[in-house]
Scaffold this motif. Structure first.
Motif, PDB file in Angstrom:
ATOM      1  N   LEU A   1       0.821  -1.212   0.000  1.00 36.83           N
ATOM      2  CA  LEU A   1       0.000   0.000   0.000  1.00 36.83           C
ATOM      3  C   LEU A   1       0.855   1.262   0.000  1.00 36.83           C
ATOM      4  CD1 LEU A   1      -2.933  -0.726   2.494  1.00 36.83           C
ATOM      5  CD2 LEU A   1      -2.981  -0.754   0.008  1.00 36.83           C
TER       6      LEU A   1
ATOM      7  N   ALA B   1       2.682   1.812  -3.259  1.00 30.83           N
ATOM      8  CA  ALA B   1       1.778   2.383  -4.261  1.00 30.83           C
ATOM      9  C   ALA B   1       1.538   3.861  -3.989  1.00 30.83           C
ATOM     10  CB  ALA B   1       0.456   1.620  -4.263  1.00 30.83           C
TER      11      ALA B   1
ATOM     12  N   ARG C   1      -2.394   8.288  -5.476  1.00 31.36           N
ATOM     13  CA  ARG C   1      -2.578   7.226  -4.481  1.00 31.36           C
ATOM     14  C   ARG C   1      -1.887   7.553  -3.160  1.00 31.36           C
ATOM     15  NH1 ARG C   1      -5.923   6.296  -7.542  1.00 31.36           N
ATOM     16  NH2 ARG C   1      -6.396   4.362  -8.670  1.00 31.36           N
TER      17      ARG C   1
ATOM     18  N   TYR D   1      -3.070   6.272   0.294  1.00 25.12           N
ATOM     19  CA  TYR D   1      -2.801   4.917   0.787  1.00 25.12           C
ATOM     20  C   TYR D   1      -1.928   4.953   2.040  1.00 25.12           C
ATOM     21  CZ  TYR D   1      -4.627   2.566  -3.421  1.00 25.12           C
ATOM     22  OH  TYR D   1      -5.423   2.078  -4.425  1.00 25.12           O
TER      23      TYR D   1
ATOM     24  N   LYS E   1      -5.105  -6.596  -4.669  1.00 21.46           N
ATOM     25  CA  LYS E   1      -5.765  -5.758  -5.678  1.00 21.46           C
ATOM     26  C   LYS E   1      -4.881  -4.578  -6.057  1.00 21.46           C
ATOM     27  CE  LYS E   1     -10.010  -3.167  -6.591  1.00 21.46           C
ATOM     28  NZ  LYS E   1     -11.348  -2.763  -6.059  1.00 21.46           N
ATOM     29  N   VAL E   2      -4.285  -3.934  -5.056  1.00 18.51           N
ATOM     30  CA  VAL E   2      -3.404  -2.796  -5.311  1.00 18.51           C
ATOM     31  C   VAL E   2      -2.162  -3.246  -6.082  1.00 18.51           C
ATOM     32  CG1 VAL E   2      -1.924  -1.069  -4.226  1.00 18.51           C
ATOM     33  CG2 VAL E   2      -4.218  -1.492  -3.320  1.00 18.51           C
TER      34      VAL E   2
END
Length: 265
Positions: A196, A199, A206, A209, A255-256
């Motif tokens: 996270l 990203a 993003r 995050y 998913k990320v």
């Protein structure tokens, strides 16, 4: 005497806590080509931010001579909430700083996982692995000497030897196995948070995050806080909460991770 099953579970937890991070690092490097330096940076960041800087903050906020420390010591909930937030802020900020300063030329998403293995791995070794090894040594001394005599020979005081004897002989053997299970879950969580924050640094738009990771980290630690304050009285329920919450974080991280384009050719 320390039960044999307790010592077996201590050994299993020690092997898991030390061996799993090493195995994961090797496997991930061979599978993706992620650099070993990312693992070592993750380990170093944990030591600097969680073990040094966070502890300095604790000394000032919790154990200082001011009114803040007095309030924290007298208010269990404030003490606990501070603890879960501090852990999230320091560890996730450690990731943020590492990715911004030391990963300028490391843009591939696989490096975030390797960092997470290092971050969670060194915690597993220091928190559980070395602790379990010391427990095994002390257990062997107790059993060989037939009781407290071996501990006394090590220079321990009567109160300390009595406390150790009571802990080793009275603890359910399963609790020593829980330590290894906790480390498996913790490593998975640290890898997820590393993805996270990576990203947040590498992808435009993003940046949120990063605070999300802090919030998730705090929510995870709420389980331990609830157990320590007596809100949750079952260790099984506490570990169940941590397991389910970590599983959800892993799904989010997957998913990320898939949303980041691989950079390697």
């Amino acid at each position: 005497m320390v039960p044999t099953l307790s010592m077996v579970f201590m050994a299993i937890s020690a092997i898991v806590s030390i061996g799993l991070p090493i195995a994961l690092g090797i496997i991930w490097h061979k599978r993706t080509g992620a650099k070993a330096s990312s693992l070592f940076i993750g380990a170093a960041a944990f030591v600097v931010f969680a073990m040094i800087l966070e502890n300095i903050c604790h000394r000032l906020v919790l154990y200082g001579s001011g009114s803040c420390a007095a309030f924290m010591q007298s208010n269990l909930w404030a003490y606990g909430l501070y603890g879960v937030l501090a852990a999230g802020v320091f560890e996730e900020t450690g990731r943020l700083c590492a990715f911004k300063l030391l990963f300028k030329k490391k843009d591939d998403r696989c490096e975030s996982v390797m960092y997470g293995i290092g971050h969670g791995g060194v915690e597993a070794v220091l928190v559980s692995g070395l602790t379990m090894i010391s427990y095994i040594v002390l257990s062997v001394i107790i059993n060989v000497s037939g009781g407290m005599a071996g501990l006394t020979a090590l220079g321990m005081g009567e109160s300390q030897t009595s406390a150790l004897m009571a802990a080793f002989t009275g603890t359910n053997p399963f609790m020593y196995l829980v330590s290894g299970i906790e480390r498996i879950i913790a490593i998975a969580f640290h890898i997820s948070m590393s993805v996270l924050v990576f990203a947040a640094v590498k992808q435009k738009g993003r940046g949120w995050y990063y605070p999300l990771a802090i919030g998730l980290h705090a929510l995870l630690d709420l389980g331990a806080m609830a157990y320590q304050t007596g809100v949750i009285k079952s260790i099984i329920a506490t570990e169940g909460y941590v397991l389910v919450f970590t599983a959800l974080c892993v799904l989010l991280a997957v998913k990320v991770y898939r949303g980041m384009t691989p950079k390697r050719e």
